[in-house]
Design a protein around this motif. Structure first.
Motif: not given
Ligand code: SF4
Length: 455
Positions: A229-232, A246-249, A255-257
């Motif tokens: 999911a992190l990769r996606t 783990v919540p999507k948020a 990922a953004e950080l």
């Protein structure tokens, strides 16, 4: 310079301090340890963590094996024997065996490992190290897809994002964070702690997680799903509302950080390598780290446990091409984890003798494996009494590498480091390398092979 209490006491008491000593305990291989000596006795250490300090002190602990031993048939009684006798017995066992297992290697020098692997080849046995029950899946994944890696020196000087996934360095590698990742001031991370962000991913709120800026509580065994999911999310694509607990948020936030950082590091431990998915977990972790290099610089390093498990993989690779579970029974090196790995061989009864070197499967292997170990002729080479020595037929003591013997070891980032000798070992005690050389020479004689290295 502020003088510590120990340093001041050392001067006044006429003790000697040996500096730049390498700690031979965990894969961090701290090389700034000072050892305080009173003659040939270690009285204290400086800079070592509590585990490292105990390792040095264990050279003088009561549980050292002081001379070779032979277990009386069918009993738990041991009789002291000479080195010559023990070497002869060990050579007879190994020369007679059709497929002996050589297991351990991770707490001894590369020099001893090199001789041991040759012994395994001469005996047409299997040589396997402790990666078989820890980071074997990491090595398999790295061999499959490659890995963007770097040294711990680069981490100290450049990394501004540290992710610990499935590991707890505060307890397992106590100086890892202070020497390399979170606390030190580096060339491009001058403010040390203030220049870095710490993320911990773990099912449990460990002591390392308590230090984290961001703690991600993944569901047990769902590492693959969260990494995927992190990769996606890193690619900007949509993911389900909750993945692996783990919540999507939070996944999107991570990922953004990561993209905003100059240099990120993913350190991972057995919480990832030994849960469901095994080498596939590492495969996807490597893939995410590779993807991250489109946005910033990113690397990963496995948190190797024993101080020279990395070296054992290196030595096996440069000798025969495979990093663990190397099988010579067909006359050439072969490697097939799940078939040629120690536990699989022991549980299926596919080895007829075993030698354990600098390791303790008796404390870490399943009972089903040790039941077979207890049935076959066995040799343990170790400085200390362990659960393994207690069920072995021949016990051969040795000096401690990095304390009583020099030797090369590889840090977890694949940097070779020369371990120092600090004190003399007990009188007459041989090194692992010397014991293995003597057994190898005698096995060659018994098998009618030419003497000398290689064959
Ligand atoms: S962190 Fe590891 S290598 Fe460093 S002192 Fe502690 S046990 Fe030794």
């Amino acid at each position: 310079m502020i003088e510590t209490k120990t340093q001041a006491a050392t001067k006044s008491e006429g003790l000697k301090v040996v500096t730049d000593v390498v700690c031979p305990f965990c894969g961090t291989l701290c090389d700034d340890v000072k050892v305080v000596l009173d003659g040939n006795r270690i009285v204290d250490t400086m800079n070592a963590c509590i585990i490292g300090n105990e390792k040095f002190k264990s050279a003088q602990a009561g549980h050292r094996v002081m001379q070779p031993l032979e277990r009386e048939e069918g009993t738990t009684q041991f009789t002291p024997v000479s080195y010559d006798y023990a070497v002869e017995k060990a050579a007879q066992i190994l020369a007679k065996a059709k497929r002996p297992l050589f297991y351990g290697w991770s707490s001894t020098s590369c020099e001893a490992q090199e001789v041991g692997n040759e012994l395994a080849e001469v005996c047409r046995g299997v040589t396997d190290n402790t990666a078989t029950v820890c980071h074997g899946p990491s090595i398999m994944a790295i061999q499959t897809v490659g890995a963007p890696q770097c040294t711990l020196g680069e981490v100290k000087n450049r990394a501004d994002l540290i992710i610990y996934w499935g590991c707890n360095p505060i307890h397992a590698h106590p100086r890892h964070m202070s020497r390399y990742t979170i606390y030190p001031r580096g060339f491009f991370t001058e403010r040390g702690f203030d220049d870095r962000t710490l993320v911990v991913v773990d099912p449990r709120p460990t002591d390392t997680a308590k230090q984290a800026d961001i703690y991600v509580q993944v569901e047990q065994g769902k590492d693959y799903e969260v990494l995927d999911a992190l990769r996606t999310a890193t690619r900007g694509e949509d993911i389900p509302d909750v993945v692996g607990g783990v919540p999507k948020a939070q996944i999107v936030q991570l990922a953004e950080l990561a993209k905003t950082k100059k240099f990120g590091l993913l350190f991972f431990g057995m919480g990832v390598t030994q849960t469901i998915g095994k080498h596939r977990n590492i495969d996807i972790a490597i893939s995410w780290v590779a993807d991250m290099n489109k946005y910033t610089k990113f690397s990963l390093i496995p948190m190797r446990g024993h101080y020279n498990v990395t070296g054992s993989g290196q030595v096996m690779c440069w000798q025969s091409g495979f990093p663990f579970a190397m099988d010579f029974s067909r006359g050439y090196p072969r490697y097939n984890p799940g078939e040629t790995t120690s536990n699989d061989l022991l549980r299926r009864g596919e080895v007829d003798a075993a030698m354990v070197i600098a390791s303790d499967p008796g404390a870490h292997f399943p009972v089903s494996s040790m039941k077979h170990y207890a049935k076959i002729p066995t040799i343990a080479l170790d400085p200390h009494y362990t659960p393994t020595t207690g069920v072995s037929n021949i016990v051969i003591p040795s000096t401690m590498v990095g304390v009583e013997e020099e030797g090369t070891a590889y840090r977890m980032d694949n940097v070779p480091i020369r371990c120092r000798k600090v004190i003399d070992g007990p009188e007459g005690m041989l090194s692992d390398e010397e014991v293995l050389r003597r057994i190898l020479a005698r096995v060659k004689e018994l098998k009618g092979l030419p003497a000398g290295q290689g064959h």
